[in-house]
Design a protein around this motif. Sequence first.
Motif, PDB file in Angstrom:
ATOM      1  N   LEU A 326       0.832  -1.210   0.000  1.00 40.64           N
ATOM      2  CA  LEU A 326       0.000   0.000   0.000  1.00 40.64           C
ATOM      3  C   LEU A 326       0.864   1.256   0.000  1.00 40.64           C
ATOM      4  O   LEU A 326       2.060   1.200  -0.241  1.00 40.64           O
ATOM      5  CB  LEU A 326      -0.933  -0.006   1.212  1.00 40.64           C
ATOM      6  N   GLY A 327       0.239   2.369   0.328  1.00 41.49           N
ATOM      7  CA  GLY A 327       0.961   3.641   0.424  1.00 41.49           C
ATOM      8  C   GLY A 327       0.415   4.661  -0.553  1.00 41.49           C
ATOM      9  O   GLY A 327      -0.153   4.317  -1.589  1.00 41.49           O
ATOM     10  N   GLY A 328       0.546   5.926  -0.160  1.00 40.50           N
ATOM     11  CA  GLY A 328       0.188   7.021  -1.064  1.00 40.50           C
ATOM     12  C   GLY A 328      -1.283   7.141  -1.394  1.00 40.50           C
ATOM     13  O   GLY A 328      -1.657   7.832  -2.322  1.00 40.50           O
ATOM     14  N   LEU A 329      -2.152   6.468  -0.620  1.00 33.88           N
ATOM     15  CA  LEU A 329      -3.577   6.491  -0.961  1.00 33.88           C
ATOM     16  C   LEU A 329      -4.270   7.783  -0.529  1.00 33.88           C
ATOM     17  O   LEU A 329      -5.433   7.996  -0.842  1.00 33.88           O
ATOM     18  CB  LEU A 329      -4.293   5.286  -0.361  1.00 33.88           C
ATOM     19  N   ALA A 330      -3.556   8.648   0.219  1.00 33.69           N
ATOM     20  CA  ALA A 330      -4.172   9.898   0.674  1.00 33.69           C
ATOM     21  C   ALA A 330      -4.630  10.741  -0.508  1.00 33.69           C
ATOM     22  O   ALA A 330      -5.595  11.486  -0.417  1.00 33.69           O
ATOM     23  CB  ALA A 330      -3.195  10.683   1.536  1.00 33.69           C
ATOM     24  N   LYS A 331      -3.930  10.598  -1.657  1.00 35.64           N
ATOM     25  CA  LYS A 331      -4.299  11.378  -2.843  1.00 35.64           C
ATOM     26  C   LYS A 331      -5.591  10.875  -3.462  1.00 35.64           C
ATOM     27  O   LYS A 331      -6.454  11.667  -3.849  1.00 35.64           O
ATOM     28  CB  LYS A 331      -3.178  11.297  -3.868  1.00 35.64           C
ATOM     29  N   SER A 332      -5.707   9.546  -3.569  1.00 34.43           N
ATOM     30  CA  SER A 332      -6.889   9.003  -4.240  1.00 34.43           C
ATOM     31  C   SER A 332      -8.049   8.776  -3.278  1.00 34.43           C
ATOM     32  O   SER A 332      -9.197   8.709  -3.701  1.00 34.43           O
ATOM     33  CB  SER A 332      -6.530   7.715  -4.966  1.00 34.43           C
ATOM     34  N   MET A 333      -7.770   8.637  -1.991  1.00 39.30           N
ATOM     35  CA  MET A 333      -8.841   8.422  -1.012  1.00 39.30           C
ATOM     36  C   MET A 333      -8.707   9.445   0.117  1.00 39.30           C
ATOM     37  O   MET A 333      -8.521   9.074   1.286  1.00 39.30           O
ATOM     38  CB  MET A 333      -8.772   6.997  -0.438  1.00 39.30           C
ATOM     39  N   PRO A 334      -8.822  10.741  -0.190  1.00 39.95           N
ATOM     40  CA  PRO A 334      -8.537  11.763   0.835  1.00 39.95           C
ATOM     41  C   PRO A 334      -9.482  11.712   2.044  1.00 39.95           C
ATOM     42  O   PRO A 334      -9.046  11.912   3.176  1.00 39.95           O
ATOM     43  CB  PRO A 334      -8.681  13.079   0.070  1.00 39.95           C
TER      44      PRO A 334
ATOM     45  N   ASP B  15       3.113  14.329  -0.501  1.00 44.20           N
ATOM     46  CA  ASP B  15       3.017  15.461  -1.414  1.00 44.20           C
ATOM     47  C   ASP B  15       4.329  15.683  -2.162  1.00 44.20           C
ATOM     48  O   ASP B  15       4.353  15.953  -3.352  1.00 44.20           O
ATOM     49  CB  ASP B  15       2.644  16.741  -0.646  1.00 44.20           C
ATOM     50  N   LYS B  16       5.416  15.568  -1.415  1.00 47.03           N
ATOM     51  CA  LYS B  16       6.708  15.818  -2.047  1.00 47.03           C
ATOM     52  C   LYS B  16       7.525  14.535  -2.118  1.00 47.03           C
ATOM     53  O   LYS B  16       8.429  14.421  -2.923  1.00 47.03           O
ATOM     54  CB  LYS B  16       7.469  16.877  -1.250  1.00 47.03           C
ATOM     55  N   GLY B  17       7.182  13.602  -1.250  1.00 47.81           N
ATOM     56  CA  GLY B  17       7.980  12.380  -1.147  1.00 47.81           C
ATOM     57  C   GLY B  17       7.974  11.564  -2.429  1.00 47.81           C
ATOM     58  O   GLY B  17       8.885  10.794  -2.679  1.00 47.81           O
ATOM     59  N   THR B  18       6.939  11.715  -3.241  1.00 49.31           N
ATOM     60  CA  THR B  18       6.875  10.941  -4.470  1.00 49.31           C
ATOM     61  C   THR B  18       7.800  11.506  -5.549  1.00 49.31           C
ATOM     62  O   THR B  18       8.051  10.867  -6.554  1.00 49.31           O
ATOM     63  CB  THR B  18       5.434  10.914  -5.008  1.00 49.31           C
ATOM     64  N   GLY B  19       8.297  12.729  -5.333  1.00 44.58           N
ATOM     65  CA  GLY B  19       9.176  13.368  -6.308  1.00 44.58           C
ATOM     66  C   GLY B  19      10.615  12.884  -6.188  1.00 44.58           C
ATOM     67  O   GLY B  19      10.860  11.720  -5.888  1.00 44.58           O
ATOM     68  N   ALA B  20      11.552  13.782  -6.429  1.00 42.89           N
ATOM     69  CA  ALA B  20      12.962  13.402  -6.362  1.00 42.89           C
ATOM     70  C   ALA B  20      13.324  12.980  -4.948  1.00 42.89           C
ATOM     71  O   ALA B  20      12.728  13.455  -3.981  1.00 42.89           O
ATOM     72  CB  ALA B  20      13.827  14.576  -6.797  1.00 42.89           C
ATOM     73  N   THR B  21      14.309  12.102  -4.836  1.00 39.62           N
ATOM     74  CA  THR B  21      14.707  11.614  -3.513  1.00 39.62           C
ATOM     75  C   THR B  21      15.270  12.733  -2.659  1.00 39.62           C
ATOM     76  O   THR B  21      15.124  12.706  -1.450  1.00 39.62           O
ATOM     77  CB  THR B  21      15.752  10.493  -3.641  1.00 39.62           C
ATOM     78  N   ALA B  22      15.916  13.707  -3.292  1.00 40.81           N
ATOM     79  CA  ALA B  22      16.519  14.803  -2.530  1.00 40.81           C
ATOM     80  C   ALA B  22      15.443  15.563  -1.760  1.00 40.81           C
ATOM     81  O   ALA B  22      15.578  15.798  -0.560  1.00 40.81           O
ATOM     82  CB  ALA B  22      17.264  15.753  -3.463  1.00 40.81           C
ATOM     83  N   SER B  23      14.329  15.913  -2.459  1.00 38.51           N
ATOM     84  CA  SER B  23      13.283  16.664  -1.778  1.00 38.51           C
ATOM     85  C   SER B  23      12.606  15.764  -0.743  1.00 38.51           C
ATOM     86  O   SER B  23      12.190  16.220   0.305  1.00 38.51           O
ATOM     87  CB  SER B  23      12.261  17.192  -2.793  1.00 38.51           C
ATOM     88  N   GLY B  24      12.536  14.448  -1.015  1.00 31.40           N
ATOM     89  CA  GLY B  24      11.965  13.503  -0.051  1.00 31.40           C
ATOM     90  C   GLY B  24      12.781  13.501   1.231  1.00 31.40           C
ATOM     91  O   GLY B  24      12.236  13.550   2.330  1.00 31.40           O
ATOM     92  N   ALA B  25      14.099  13.480   1.076  1.00 26.40           N
ATOM     93  CA  ALA B  25      14.978  13.449   2.248  1.00 26.40           C
ATOM     94  C   ALA B  25      14.874  14.747   3.032  1.00 26.40           C
ATOM     95  O   ALA B  25      14.795  14.744   4.251  1.00 26.40           O
ATOM     96  CB  ALA B  25      16.415  13.198   1.812  1.00 26.40           C
TER      97      ALA B  25
END
Lengths: 564, 95
Positions: A326-334, B15-25
């Motif tokens: 799982l993970g990241g579902l906050a976007k699709s299931m806010p 929100d940002k974690g899915t982007g580049a690893t640098a911004s995630g860190a």
Amino acid sequence: MTNELNPGLIVILGALLVPFLPGRVLRGAFMLMIPIAAFAYLRTLPMGDFGQMELMGLQLQTLRIDKLSTVFGTIFLIATLLGVIYALHLGDWVQHTAGLIYAGSAIGAVFAGDFVTLFFFWELTAISSVFLIWASGTANALSAGLRYLVIQVGSGVILLAGVLMHYRATGTLTFGAMSTETLPGTLILIAFGIKCAFPLLHNWLANAYPAATVTGTVILSVFTTKLAVYTLARGYAGTEILIPIGVTMALFTVIYALLENDLRRVLAYSLIGQLGLMVAGIGIGSDLAINGAVAHAACGILYFALLFMAIGAVLHRTGTAHASKLGGLAKSMPLTATFAVIGALAAAAVPFFAGFISKALILSAAMKAGHFWAWAGLLAAGAAVVIHTAIKVPYFAFFAKAQGEPGTEAPANMLLAMGLTAALCIGLGVYPEALYSMLPREVKYQPYTTEHIITQLQLVCFAALAFVLALRFGLFPATTRATLLDSDWFYRVPGRHLAMIANRFRSFTWEVVADGIVKGASKTYHALYHHHGPDGLFGRTWPTGMMAFWTTVTLGAVVILSYL
Amino acid sequence: MSADQQGHHIETPPDKGTGATASGASNANRIVYGLSAICALLVVADLFVHKHGYFKIEHVLGFYAFFGFLACTVLVLAAKLIRAILMRPEDYYDK
């Protein structure tokens, strides 16, 4: 007579009509009316003992309305309504009917005044609820359901044995305060303990709940264990042994909840941990502690139902409840994510959420009674809940890096159920008097002092800091698909081997015995044939003189023997 | 109040974690710093709270903070150790 009907029976009778109603709309509307009607009826009942009946010479009291039964009955009816709303999208009448009979029998058990009525409803909860597990239709659900049924019915059998012995010893069937000094008292405590998931007796819960259907798990999480908490509060308040039992439950489940990958199983272990808090409260037994146990049961029902609903919605939409997928579902299931966070804040006992106002009672009671180690153990378990339930469950489902496909927002009825439950979690946190006024004992308690708020926030925030740091430095145990050994290992591995050996021994013994019987019979036959057959000694014709001789010998022997 | 903040902090990564690893860190660092700041404030607040606790240990400055952190760290590390003993393949019972 009209005002002597157990409210649980109204729910059960309603449930029996559900399969015959045509169309989902009509059926849905009728199911919503059931808990509302039962609640309206409950409100008309005065305090007291009703429903006296004589059954085969036994004096029964099928309806007891007092503060303890009313608070449990009320929260059960509210949870029934929320559960019905959550399941409205389902077309499966089997699950609807089973769920309502299950809820009705738990409510019936709470209002039972005597042990026979309690036993009847006790077993009915077991038999009806197993269908919520079997309805999943998987091989795993089938075997988990079967193990669940054996253990649940077994609890009823032990209860019955204890009740019969209690009746023989005391001549009464009234369910009141019991003693663990006597054998029947101990047996009944074990029966309650099985349903309350005491350590080593707990595994049915962690196995069965995650195997049930999406809506079934929500219903299951409410009734069985909280019914057991009610019976303990009624029968065993102040039984000291319950304190170490409760603290053990609160602490050992932390390990499992931290390690488990299946989020519904994480919640199942977390639920056992919170039961531990209630059990310890009942063991402490002071007015404050009993109120705390009852309040925590009520709040726990709400926030665990909310969390199971949210993860159930995730399972419904994505097909899995495993953290590693799982993970990241906050976007699709806010909305689901928001409700899960509210449930998590209540579980973490953050001030102004439901868990805070009930947990504070139990910890204060432990402190006032001077149980230092119990207090420290429960406090540690309370800090760990922040990590394994309040952060881990929403984090891995909604906020961590996505490991699977995005879902779509939950169906409207699920959102409505979650919204209402979330509102109750906040409502009780903000206005605890609504619950406090219903509690069985007369104690004044003020949860919102600066001291309480600051110290609890310290506990929660530093627990969260520990999680963040552990995650940052790679110390948090990875969640991977695996089986974690638990007490069910004893009956699933050595127990199974033992059963197989016993079976082999049985068939071996049977062969030996059967062989012996056949051989023995044939030997006897041959011996008889040898002596009595046409050529045998007794088969030959004898001369009359010989006969006279033997008759004389026999008579002589008789005469001699009679004079000896 | 800081209850809500805690919730927000957990919500921020995707929100940002899915982007580049640098911004995630850097985002993860921001959470650590933010949470640490809240924790520090709560310990300071402890100075101004009059404690009524029945146990002496409760009156130690920041006891709940220290206890919560210690309990969680110990339990997480214990879980990591016990994992090695309890963990079996997923199909363990099916064999």
